[in-house]
Design a protein around this motif. Structure first.
Motif, PDB file in Angstrom:
ATOM      1  N   HIS A   1       0.862  -1.187   0.000  1.00  0.00           N
ATOM      2  CA  HIS A   1       0.000   0.000   0.000  1.00  0.00           C
ATOM      3  C   HIS A   1       0.897   1.237   0.000  1.00  0.00           C
ATOM      4  O   HIS A   1       1.756   1.377   0.874  1.00  0.00           O
TER       5      HIS A   1
ATOM      6  N   HIS B   1       1.069   5.564  -0.005  1.00  0.00           N
ATOM      7  CA  HIS B   1       0.257   6.673   0.503  1.00  0.00           C
ATOM      8  C   HIS B   1       0.905   8.019   0.199  1.00  0.00           C
ATOM      9  O   HIS B   1       2.105   8.189   0.426  1.00  0.00           O
TER      10      HIS B   1
ATOM     11  N   TRP C   1      -3.168   5.269  -2.070  1.00  0.00           N
ATOM     12  CA  TRP C   1      -4.078   6.058  -1.240  1.00  0.00           C
ATOM     13  C   TRP C   1      -3.643   7.517  -1.143  1.00  0.00           C
ATOM     14  O   TRP C   1      -2.451   7.800  -0.994  1.00  0.00           O
TER      15      TRP C   1
ATOM     16  N   VAL D   1      -4.055  10.458   1.509  1.00  0.00           N
ATOM     17  CA  VAL D   1      -4.374  10.582   2.932  1.00  0.00           C
ATOM     18  C   VAL D   1      -4.436  12.067   3.248  1.00  0.00           C
ATOM     19  O   VAL D   1      -3.459  12.796   3.051  1.00  0.00           O
TER      20      VAL D   1
ATOM     21  N   TRP E   1      -7.309   5.544  -7.175  1.00  0.00           N
ATOM     22  CA  TRP E   1      -6.803   5.986  -5.881  1.00  0.00           C
ATOM     23  C   TRP E   1      -7.873   5.813  -4.813  1.00  0.00           C
ATOM     24  O   TRP E   1      -9.055   6.049  -5.058  1.00  0.00           O
ATOM     25  N   GLY E   2      -7.451   5.441  -3.622  1.00  0.00           N
ATOM     26  CA  GLY E   2      -8.331   5.437  -2.479  1.00  0.00           C
ATOM     27  C   GLY E   2      -8.149   6.739  -1.704  1.00  0.00           C
ATOM     28  O   GLY E   2      -7.201   7.493  -1.951  1.00  0.00           O
TER      29      GLY E   2
ATOM     30  N   ILE F   1      -8.159   8.237   2.304  1.00  0.00           N
ATOM     31  CA  ILE F   1      -8.193   8.053   3.754  1.00  0.00           C
ATOM     32  C   ILE F   1      -8.232   9.440   4.377  1.00  0.00           C
ATOM     33  O   ILE F   1      -7.436  10.316   4.007  1.00  0.00           O
TER      34      ILE F   1
ATOM     35  N   VAL G   1     -11.126   5.093   5.948  1.00  0.00           N
ATOM     36  CA  VAL G   1     -11.270   5.020   4.492  1.00  0.00           C
ATOM     37  C   VAL G   1     -12.569   5.709   4.089  1.00  0.00           C
ATOM     38  O   VAL G   1     -13.646   5.349   4.557  1.00  0.00           O
TER      39      VAL G   1
ATOM     40  N   ARG H   1     -12.534   3.497  -1.207  1.00  0.00           N
ATOM     41  CA  ARG H   1     -11.650   2.317  -1.323  1.00  0.00           C
ATOM     42  C   ARG H   1     -10.765   2.424  -2.552  1.00  0.00           C
ATOM     43  O   ARG H   1     -11.232   2.788  -3.634  1.00  0.00           O
ATOM     44  N   ALA H   2      -9.494   2.083  -2.381  1.00  0.00           N
ATOM     45  CA  ALA H   2      -8.567   2.055  -3.516  1.00  0.00           C
ATOM     46  C   ALA H   2      -8.853   0.817  -4.357  1.00  0.00           C
ATOM     47  O   ALA H   2      -9.150  -0.251  -3.826  1.00  0.00           O
TER      48      ALA H   2
END
Length: 199
Positions: free
Chosen positions: A80, A82, A112, A114, A130-131, A133, A142, A145-146
Motif C-alpha cells: 500500500h 500513501h 491512497w 491521505v 486511488w483510495g 483516507i 477510508v 476504497r482504492a
C-alpha cells in the motif's frame, strides 16, 4: 473589550494537522501485531533511489506481510502506497505533477491519498484507482476504497533498498518516541528489553 471580542480571543481553534500527525495515524492504522509477528512492514518517507539525488519520495508505504488466502485464491503480500496532504495547495501541486505519484504507484497493489481534512480534495479530483483516507479524531478512516492495481510492476533493487532502510528507520523511531502497541507487544512476546534497559 466587548463580550464577542473576548470570546473570539479565548477561543482556541483546533491545531492544524501536520504531516507528522497524519503519519502517526497511518502507523496506528497499520500497527497490527498478530500471532507470529507484525502484520505490516511500515515505512515513512521512502525515496525512489538511495543517495542525496533522490527527487521523489513516497510519504508512507505499508507492506502487508500476510499471504492473503490459500491456493489459487492466495493474493500474496500486498503493498500500500500513501501520499499525505495537509493543505489544499499541496494537493493541487500534486495534481499538476502526476509523475510524482506514478514513480511509486506502479509498484503498489493499492494507492491512497491521505488527507487531514475532507475539504482538501474536491469531488471528481481523486485520480482513477486511488483510495482516500481521511483523518477522523485520532485515527484515519477510508472514505473511498482504492482499486487493486492489476498490473503491479516488480520493485527495482534501488527501491527495495530504500524501502528496507525506511522500514528500519520508522521502526526505530516508533520504538524510541512512541507508544506503538505492535512494537510493545512484539518486544513483550520476544522477551526483549526496552531501549536503554541494560539486560
Amino acid at each position: 473589550m466587548s463580550e464577542i471580542e473576548s470570546i473570539l480571543i479565548s477561543y482556541n481553534a483546533p491545531a492544524k494537522a501536520t504531516e507528522r500527525d497524519m503519519l502517526d495515524r497511518l502507523n496506528a492504522r497499520y500497527g497490527a501485531f498478530n500471532g507470529n509477528g507484525f502484520r505490516y512492514a511500515r515505512a515513512e518517507h521512502v525515496r525512489v533511489i538511495a543517495g542525496f539525488n533522490a527527487r521523489r519520495t513516497c510519504d508512507y508505504m505499508a507492506l502487508d506481510l500476510w499471504p492473503g488466502g490459500l491456493g489459487k485464491s492466495r493474493t500474496g503480500p500486498t503493498l500500500h502506497g500513501h501520499e499525505v496532504k495537509v493543505s489544499r495547495s499541496d494537493w493541487l501541486t500534486e495534481l499538476r505533477d502526476p509523475d510524482k505519484a506514478e514513480a511509486f504507484r506502479r509498484y503498489c497493489d493499492f494507492w491512497w491519498l491521505v488527507v487531514s481534512d475532507r475539504s482538501i480534495v474536491k469531488v471528481g479530483e481523486l485520480p482513477d484507482g486511488w483510495g482516500l483516507i481521511v483523518a477522523s479524531g485520532d485515527s484515519a478512516r477510508v472514505a473511498v476504497r482504492a482499486a487493486r492495481n492489476g498490473a503491479v510492476e516488480p520493485m527495482p533493487r534501488d527501491l527495495q533498498a530504500t524501502f528496507a532502510r525506511a522500514v528500519t528507520k520508522t521502526t526505530l523511531r516508533l520504538a524510541r518516541h512512541g507508544h506503538d502497541a505492535a512494537i510493545e507487544l512484539a518486544a513483550e512476546r520476544m522477551n526483549l528489553p526496552q531501549i536503554g534497559d541494560p539486560r
